[in-house]
Design an enzyme around this catalytic site. Structure first.
Site, PDB file in Angstrom:
ATOM      1  N   SER A 276       0.797  -1.243   0.000  1.00  9.49           N
ATOM      2  CA  SER A 276       0.000   0.000   0.000  1.00  9.49           C
ATOM      3  C   SER A 276       0.820   1.278   0.000  1.00  9.49           C
ATOM      4  O   SER A 276       0.283   2.353  -0.269  1.00  9.49           O
ATOM      5  CB  SER A 276      -0.907   0.031   1.229  1.00  9.49           C
ATOM      6  OG  SER A 276      -2.189  -0.352   0.864  1.00  9.49           O
TER       7      SER A 276
ATOM      8  N   LYS B 206       0.718   3.547  -2.886  1.00  8.53           N
ATOM      9  CA  LYS B 206      -0.399   4.476  -3.115  1.00  8.53           C
ATOM     10  C   LYS B 206       0.061   5.932  -3.069  1.00  8.53           C
ATOM     11  O   LYS B 206      -0.524   6.786  -3.722  1.00  8.53           O
ATOM     12  CB  LYS B 206      -1.525   4.216  -2.095  1.00  8.53           C
ATOM     13  CG  LYS B 206      -2.236   2.879  -2.355  1.00  8.53           C
ATOM     14  CD  LYS B 206      -3.102   2.426  -1.193  1.00  8.53           C
ATOM     15  CE  LYS B 206      -3.790   1.096  -1.524  1.00  8.53           C
ATOM     16  NZ  LYS B 206      -4.365   0.425  -0.358  1.00  8.53           N
TER      17      LYS B 206
ATOM     18  N   TYR C  59      -2.349  -1.263 -10.584  1.00 12.12           N
ATOM     19  CA  TYR C  59      -2.390  -1.209  -9.118  1.00 12.12           C
ATOM     20  C   TYR C  59      -1.619  -2.380  -8.485  1.00 12.12           C
ATOM     21  O   TYR C  59      -0.805  -2.192  -7.583  1.00 12.12           O
ATOM     22  CB  TYR C  59      -3.854  -1.217  -8.652  1.00 12.12           C
ATOM     23  CG  TYR C  59      -4.023  -1.433  -7.179  1.00 12.12           C
ATOM     24  CD1 TYR C  59      -3.795  -0.404  -6.273  1.00 12.12           C
ATOM     25  CD2 TYR C  59      -4.379  -2.684  -6.668  1.00 12.12           C
ATOM     26  CE1 TYR C  59      -3.919  -0.608  -4.911  1.00 12.12           C
ATOM     27  CE2 TYR C  59      -4.511  -2.907  -5.308  1.00 12.12           C
ATOM     28  CZ  TYR C  59      -4.277  -1.861  -4.431  1.00 12.12           C
ATOM     29  OH  TYR C  59      -4.390  -2.070  -3.084  1.00 12.12           O
TER      30      TYR C  59
ATOM     31  N   TYR D 214      -4.241   3.202   7.659  1.00 13.25           N
ATOM     32  CA  TYR D 214      -5.504   2.465   7.624  1.00 13.25           C
ATOM     33  C   TYR D 214      -6.505   3.091   8.599  1.00 13.25           C
ATOM     34  O   TYR D 214      -6.464   4.298   8.834  1.00 13.25           O
ATOM     35  CB  TYR D 214      -5.284   0.970   7.936  1.00 13.25           C
ATOM     36  CG  TYR D 214      -4.289   0.309   7.007  1.00 13.25           C
ATOM     37  CD1 TYR D 214      -4.533   0.212   5.640  1.00 13.25           C
ATOM     38  CD2 TYR D 214      -3.092  -0.206   7.473  1.00 13.25           C
ATOM     39  CE1 TYR D 214      -3.638  -0.395   4.781  1.00 13.25           C
ATOM     40  CE2 TYR D 214      -2.184  -0.831   6.624  1.00 13.25           C
ATOM     41  CZ  TYR D 214      -2.461  -0.909   5.282  1.00 13.25           C
ATOM     42  OH  TYR D 214      -1.565  -1.508   4.438  1.00 13.25           O
TER      43      TYR D 214
ATOM     44  N   VAL E  46       0.964  -3.797   3.751  1.00 11.00           N
ATOM     45  CA  VAL E  46       0.873  -5.131   4.359  1.00 11.00           C
ATOM     46  C   VAL E  46       2.126  -5.986   4.122  1.00 11.00           C
ATOM     47  O   VAL E  46       2.243  -7.076   4.664  1.00 11.00           O
ATOM     48  CB  VAL E  46      -0.396  -5.906   3.903  1.00 11.00           C
ATOM     49  CG1 VAL E  46      -1.655  -5.232   4.395  1.00 11.00           C
ATOM     50  CG2 VAL E  46      -0.416  -6.109   2.400  1.00 11.00           C
TER      51      VAL E  46
HETATM   52  N1  GLU Z   1      -1.928  -5.277  -2.587  1.00  8.33           N
HETATM   53  C1  GLU Z   1      -2.603  -5.154  -1.346  1.00  8.33           C
HETATM   54  C2  GLU Z   1      -4.098  -5.231  -1.525  1.00  8.33           C
HETATM   55  O1  GLU Z   1      -4.629  -4.624  -2.378  1.00  8.33           O
HETATM   56  C3  GLU Z   1      -2.198  -3.887  -0.671  1.00  8.33           C
HETATM   57  C4  GLU Z   1      -2.812  -3.747   0.659  1.00  8.33           C
HETATM   58  C5  GLU Z   1      -2.040  -2.951   1.653  1.00  8.33           C
HETATM   59  O2  GLU Z   1      -0.820  -2.947   1.704  1.00  8.33           O
HETATM   60  O3  GLU Z   1      -2.733  -2.310   2.441  1.00  8.33           O
HETATM   61  O4  GLU Z   1      -4.785  -5.893  -0.825  1.00  8.33           O
END
Ligand code: GLU
Length: 306
Positions: free
Chosen positions: A61, A64, A185, A237, A255
């Site tokens: 994530s 992002k 993504y 989060y 994650v």
């Molecule tokens: N590739 C992961 C997903 O989309 C990223 C989630 C994350 O790191 O929060 O579930």
């Protein structure tokens, strides 16, 4: 500072047993959860790297913020925030609830729904190879590549994100094609970095978008301001509010166990600690940041900060 960071590493290591590595992407489940690495790159040129700072792991994530930064650069804030908001959602990162139950577009670019929208902006304007090249430059790390195993592993377990992507498409929020946006993504999430690479991007953001070594501006001031603000409000989060109070350092977690943090005008911090808490944040990473924040007065509103 070296001594304080060493102490943070020692105390943080003891915390790794309280978390668990992510397993919903099977490849991530193979990672050793006892690892912990802390990298600090300061504006004055100081470098600290303690623990597992050479281990490559998937950015997940944290990608992002890179996608958001490039969408802001290439499409402009007005276009970016047309189909994605700026509000914390208070829901888990992969939730579909608000997307379906409200008339609102995704609450922010740090949840999966918002990030897929942002990637859909990039699909028509930035080939993926050029995106990787940009990430390398922003992190000052030429070795960043897609971890193919992680990419394939997530692609084989993509149902939930695919559901989100098609829901977004049905509501007219995507600019690029649905499968292309999803692929962009997932590739972004599979980029392999070290805690050092994350500290590199943190330093760039701390330095207002200018590479300290060369003086080259690589991100606009406005882009950097927006990215840091969204990290502060939405980067951890549904634990972002409490983290802002306790730690007060704009951060983004993933994650894969990474954490990228920005002490404005001072330093970038990169942490790798793959054992996660229930919300998906690195247990040891959060502990280390709270320890550093208290010991070095790094909280954004701590007036004792240099
Ligand atoms: N590739 C992961 C997903 O989309 C990223 C989630 C994350 O790191 O929060 O579930």
């Amino acid at each position: 500072m070296q001594k304080i960071v060493a102490k943070a590493l020692e105390l943080g290591r003891a915390k790794t047993s309280e978390g668990h590595v992510a397993t919903y992407i099977p490849e991530l489940g193979k990672v050793d959860g006892s690892q912990l690495g802390i990298s600090i790159h300061s504006i004055t040129g100081e470098r600290i790297a303690l623990g597992d700072t050479n281990v490559r792991f998937s950015i997940q994530s944290i990608s992002k913020i890179f996608s958001l930064a490039m969408a802001l650069e290439l499409c402009g804030p007005e276009a970016v925030f047309k189909n994605v908001g700026m509000e914390p959602s208070g829901d888990p990162f992969n939730s579909l609830l608000k997307l379906e139950n409200t008339d609102s577009s995704p609450y922010n670019p740090m949840i999966n729904a918002g990030a897929i929208v942002v990637c859909s902006y990039l699909v028509p304007v930035l080939p993926f190879e050029a995106m990787i090249e940009t990430v390398r430059k922003l992190c000052m790390d030429d070795d960043i590549v897609i971890d193919e195993k992680v990419y394939q592993s997530e692609m084989a377990h993509i149902s939930r994100n695919r559901a989100i992507a098609y829901l977004l498409e049905s509501k007219g929020y995507l600019v690029g094609g649905v499968e292309e946006s999803l692929d962009f993504y997932v590739k972004m999430c599979a980029l392999s970095v070290t805690s050092d690479s994350l500290a590199g991007m943190g330093l760039l953001l701390a330095n207002d978008g200018i590479l300290p070594r060369t003086g080259e501006r690589v991100l606009k001031r406005e882009t950097v301001k927006t990215v840091k603000t969204i990290m502060l409000t939405c980067g951890m989060y549904d634990g972002s509010g409490e983290f802002a109070v306790r730690v007060g350092i704009p951060s983004k977690s993933g994650v894969g166990g990474g954490l990228l943090s920005v002490v404005d005008q001072e330093m970038g911090i990169g942490i790798f600690g793959p054992a996660l808490d229930a919300k998906g944040n690195s247990v040891a990473g959060e502990y280390v940041l709270e320890y550093l924040s208290r010991s070095l007065h790094l909280h954004i509103f701590d007036k004792r900060r240099r």
